[in-house]
Write a protein that holds these residues in place. Structure first.
Motif, PDB file in Angstrom:
ATOM      1  N   ARG A   6       0.835  -1.196   0.000  1.00 35.59           N
ATOM      2  CA  ARG A   6       0.000   0.000   0.000  1.00 35.59           C
ATOM      3  C   ARG A   6       0.873   1.250   0.000  1.00 35.59           C
ATOM      4  N   ILE A   7       0.437   2.252  -0.744  1.00 35.45           N
ATOM      5  CA  ILE A   7       1.192   3.505  -0.796  1.00 35.45           C
ATOM      6  C   ILE A   7       0.983   4.281   0.497  1.00 35.45           C
ATOM      7  N   LEU A   8       2.089   4.735   1.090  1.00 37.76           N
ATOM      8  CA  LEU A   8       2.002   5.494   2.342  1.00 37.76           C
ATOM      9  C   LEU A   8       2.208   6.981   2.091  1.00 37.76           C
ATOM     10  N   GLN A   9       3.099   7.277   1.141  1.00 35.17           N
ATOM     11  CA  GLN A   9       3.472   8.679   0.928  1.00 35.17           C
ATOM     12  C   GLN A   9       4.169   8.805  -0.420  1.00 35.17           C
ATOM     13  N   ILE A  10       4.035   9.974  -1.037  1.00 37.77           N
ATOM     14  CA  ILE A  10       4.756  10.187  -2.287  1.00 37.77           C
ATOM     15  C   ILE A  10       5.576  11.467  -2.164  1.00 37.77           C
ATOM     16  N   ASP A  11       6.856  11.369  -2.464  1.00 36.50           N
ATOM     17  CA  ASP A  11       7.719  12.549  -2.451  1.00 36.50           C
ATOM     18  C   ASP A  11       7.538  13.257  -3.802  1.00 36.50           C
ATOM     19  N   ASP A  12       6.950  14.449  -3.749  1.00 35.80           N
ATOM     20  CA  ASP A  12       6.610  15.120  -5.013  1.00 35.80           C
ATOM     21  C   ASP A  12       7.705  16.068  -5.494  1.00 35.80           C
ATOM     22  N   SER A  13       8.861  16.122  -4.774  1.00 40.77           N
ATOM     23  CA  SER A  13       9.825  17.194  -5.058  1.00 40.77           C
ATOM     24  C   SER A  13      10.423  17.105  -6.472  1.00 40.77           C
ATOM     25  N   LYS A  14      10.856  15.909  -6.887  1.00 43.55           N
ATOM     26  CA  LYS A  14      11.469  15.798  -8.224  1.00 43.55           C
ATOM     27  C   LYS A  14      10.438  16.085  -9.307  1.00 43.55           C
ATOM     28  N   LEU A  37      -0.109  15.357  -5.781  1.00 44.48           N
ATOM     29  CA  LEU A  37       0.248  16.607  -6.461  1.00 44.48           C
ATOM     30  C   LEU A  37      -0.950  17.533  -6.620  1.00 44.48           C
ATOM     31  N   ASN A  38      -2.060  17.123  -6.024  1.00 47.66           N
ATOM     32  CA  ASN A  38      -3.253  17.953  -6.097  1.00 47.66           C
ATOM     33  C   ASN A  38      -3.624  18.256  -7.554  1.00 47.66           C
ATOM     34  N   ALA A  39      -3.631  17.220  -8.374  1.00 45.77           N
ATOM     35  CA  ALA A  39      -3.903  17.400  -9.807  1.00 45.77           C
ATOM     36  C   ALA A  39      -5.361  17.779 -10.034  1.00 45.77           C
ATOM     37  N   ASP A  40      -5.605  18.423 -11.156  1.00 45.30           N
ATOM     38  CA  ASP A  40      -6.972  18.822 -11.474  1.00 45.30           C
ATOM     39  C   ASP A  40      -7.804  17.637 -11.929  1.00 45.30           C
ATOM     40  N   GLU A  41      -7.153  16.660 -12.559  1.00 50.45           N
ATOM     41  CA  GLU A  41      -7.904  15.492 -13.018  1.00 50.45           C
ATOM     42  C   GLU A  41      -6.963  14.300 -13.176  1.00 50.45           C
ATOM     43  N   CYS A  42      -7.499  13.107 -12.928  1.00 49.24           N
ATOM     44  CA  CYS A  42      -6.767  11.877 -13.207  1.00 49.24           C
ATOM     45  C   CYS A  42      -7.530  11.133 -14.291  1.00 49.24           C
TER      46      CYS A  42
END
Ligand code: ADP
Ligand code: ASP
Ligand code: MG
Length: 408
Positions: free
Chosen positions: A112-120, A164-169
C-alpha cells in the motif's frame, strides 16, 4: 492551464507503435499548455510473462524477488514512452516508483502507498518536462522494490494525482468508459456518463476490473477527479466518477452488473452447532492470510450444522487442506470443495429506495433454471454465488431484466 495525470493501461502501450500514439496524445495536451504526468502500465501480457518466469523457477517464489521481477515491466514502458515523447519534441523524463519515491509498506506483491515525495516531479514540471512515472510500484522504507497488486497502475496514477493535487486523473484504457457491465460479456452494455464513487467501489470490489479497487478508494478519500476514457478513440468524455450522488436524479434501480469468476466454495459438513464454531473454522483460514468472502450456515435437525464460505480461487487448495485438518480435529462429517463457482452482483444506489430488487433477481435466475448457492446483500448490492457455467447467461438475463440493455 491544468495539472493532469494520465494513466495508460497495458493494451494502450502494447507495442512501440501504440507507445508512439500515446506520446502524440500526450503531446496534444501538453501543447494546450497543461502540465502532464504520465503513468503507463507494462506492455500487455508482460507482467504475466514476468511472473511466469519466476514460477518456472519456483512454485511459490519469494515475494520480495517477485516484485523485483514484476516491476521491470513498467520500467521498460516509462523509458520507451519518455523516448517517444522526446521524439515528439517534448522534454520528458522517466522515473521508477523507487526513484520518485513512492513510499509503500513492505507487503510485497500487494503493498500500500504510504506517501509520495513530489519534489522531483514538481521540479521537472516547473522546468517544462512531461514526467513519466512507472505504475504498479514503489519502495519501502528500506528501499526494497514493492508492487501494488494486479491492476495497480490505476492506484499509482490516482495516488500521484492526490499527492500533487492534480486537477484530473484520466485512466485511458481499451474501452471508452465504465459500462453497465463488462461490454466483452454483454455487447448490449451501455456506457455510463457518470457513476458515483460508492457504486464504482462496489463494482470494482465485486469483480469489474476496469479500475483497481484501491484507486477508487484513494480517489474518494482525496477527492480526486477521476475519469475513465478510451486510449484508442479521441471522441467522448468517458465516464466521470462523481463524488456526490445527484439527489434530483431518478436513479435506475440497478446501475450495473458485476461478476467475479475467481470464487471457490468450501464446506465443512456436520459440525456441532455450538458457540465458537465459526471462529474455530475460520480462525485457521484467517491465520493463513486467506480472505473469506461470503459465509452461510445451515443448522440441521440433529444439532449439527453445515458451514460454507467462499474464498478466492487461488486460495482454494490451501483452504481445502486447512479445512480438512479442522474437520478431523472437530470430528466433522466431512469437507466438500467446489472451485467452479462464480459470483454475480447487482449494484445500485437506487436499490435503497426500491424494495423487491432481491426477489426480482431471484425470479429472473430461477426462470433460467440457475440455482443460487449463496446470497449476500448490502444497502446497494445483491450478490449470488452460482455455478460458473451459468455466468454469462446470468449476467445477460439480469442486465436485460433490470432495463440496462442499450435498446431499453
Ligand atoms: P488496462 O490494461 O487498461 O488497465 P483492464 O483490462 O485492467 O485495462 O480494464 C479494462 C477492461 O475492464 C475492459 O477491457 C473490460 O473488459 C473490463 N471491464 C469489466 N467490467 C467493466 C465495466 N463495467 N465497464 C467497462 N469495462 C469493464
Ligand atoms: N502491469 C500490472 C498488471 O498487469 C499493473 C497494471 O497493469 O495496472 O497487473
Ligand atoms: Mg487495469
Amino acid at each position: 492551464m491544468a495539472l493532469i495525470v494520465q494513466k495508460f493501461g497495458g493494451t494502450s502501450v502494447a507495442t512501440v507503435e501504440r507507445i508512439k500514439n500515446v506520446a502524440q496524445r500526450v503531446a496534444r495536451w501538453k501543447k494546450q499548455g497543461h502540465d502532464i504526468i504520465v503513468v503507463p502500465s507494462a506492455m500487455s501480457g508482460e507482467t504475466n510473462r514476468l511472473i511466469g518466469l519466476a514460477k518456472d523457477i519456483s512454485d511459490s517464489p519469494d515475494p520480495r524477488e517477485l516484485d523485483v521481477i514484476a516491476s521491470t515491466g513498467e520500467q521498460v514502458t516509462v523509458g520507451l514512452l519518455a523516448l517517444a515523447l522526446q521524439s515528439e519534441g517534448l522534454k520528458a523524463k522517466s522515473y521508477t516508483g523507487a526513484q520518485v519515491k513512492v513510499l509503500t509498506n513492505s507487503v510485497f506483491t500487494k503493498a500500500r502507498i504510504l506517501q509520495i515525495d513530489d519534489s522531483k516531479i514538481r521540479h521537472d514540471l516547473t522546468n517544462g518536462y512531461v514526467v513519466v512515472v512507472a505504475g504498479f510500484q514503489g519502495a519501502d522504507e528500506e528501499g526494497n522494490i514493492t508492487t501494488l497488486g494486479r491492476g495497480g497502475s490505476d492506484t499509482s496514477a490516482v495516488a500521484l494525482a492526490a499527492a500533487l493535487n492534480a486537477d484530473e486523473c484520466q485512466i485511458y484504457t481499451d474501452v471508452d468508459g465504465v459500462y453497465t457491465t463488462d461490454p466483452r460479456v454483454v455487447p448490449e452494455a451501455r456506457k455510463l456518463d457518470t457513476i458515483t464513487f460508492e457504486e464504482m467501489l462496489e463494482m470494482a470490489s465485486l469483480g469489474s476490473k476496469v479500475l483497481q479497487i484501491r484507486s477508487v478508494e484513494f480517489a474518494g478519500k482525496y477527492k480526486v477527479k477521476l475519469r475513465v476514457l478510451s486510449s484508442f478513440d479521441d471522441e467522448g468524455e468517458g465516464t466521470l466518477i462523481t463524488i456526490e450522488e445527484d439527489k434530483n436524479m431518478e436513479h435506475p434501480i440497478i446501475s450495473g452488473i458485476a461478476f467475479n469468476r475467481d470464487e471457490a466454495k468450501l464446506t465443512i459438513l456436520g459440525v456441532p452447532d455450538l458457540p465458537g464454531i465459526a471462529y474455530k473454522i475460520l480462525g485457521p483460514i484467517a491465520d493463513a492470510n486467506i480472505d473469506v468472502d461470503m459465509i452461510i450456515q445451515n443448522v440441521g435437525q440433529d444439532g449439527t450444522t453445515d458451514f460454507s464460505f467462499t474464498v478466492n480461487r487461488a486460495d482454494y487448495t490451501a483452504g481445502l487442506e486447512i479445512l480438512k485438518a479442522t474437520a478431523t480435529a472437530m470430528n466433522a462429517r466431512g469437507v466438500v470443495g467446489d472451485n467452479k463457482t462464480c459470483k454475480v452482483s447487482g449494484v445500485g444506489v437506487g436499490m435503497r429506495s426500491h424494495p423487491g430488487v432481491a426477489s426480482k433477481m431471484f425470479k429472473v435466475l430461477a426462470s433460467e433454471g440457475i440455482n443460487i448457492q449463496m446470497i449476500s446483500t448490502s444497502e446497494i448490492k445483491i450478490s449470488v454465488v452460482i455455478e460458473e457455467k451459468y455466468l454469462e447467461l446470468a449476467v445477460r438475463v439480469l442486465h436485460k431484466a433490470f432495463g440496462l440493455d442499450k435498446s431499453e
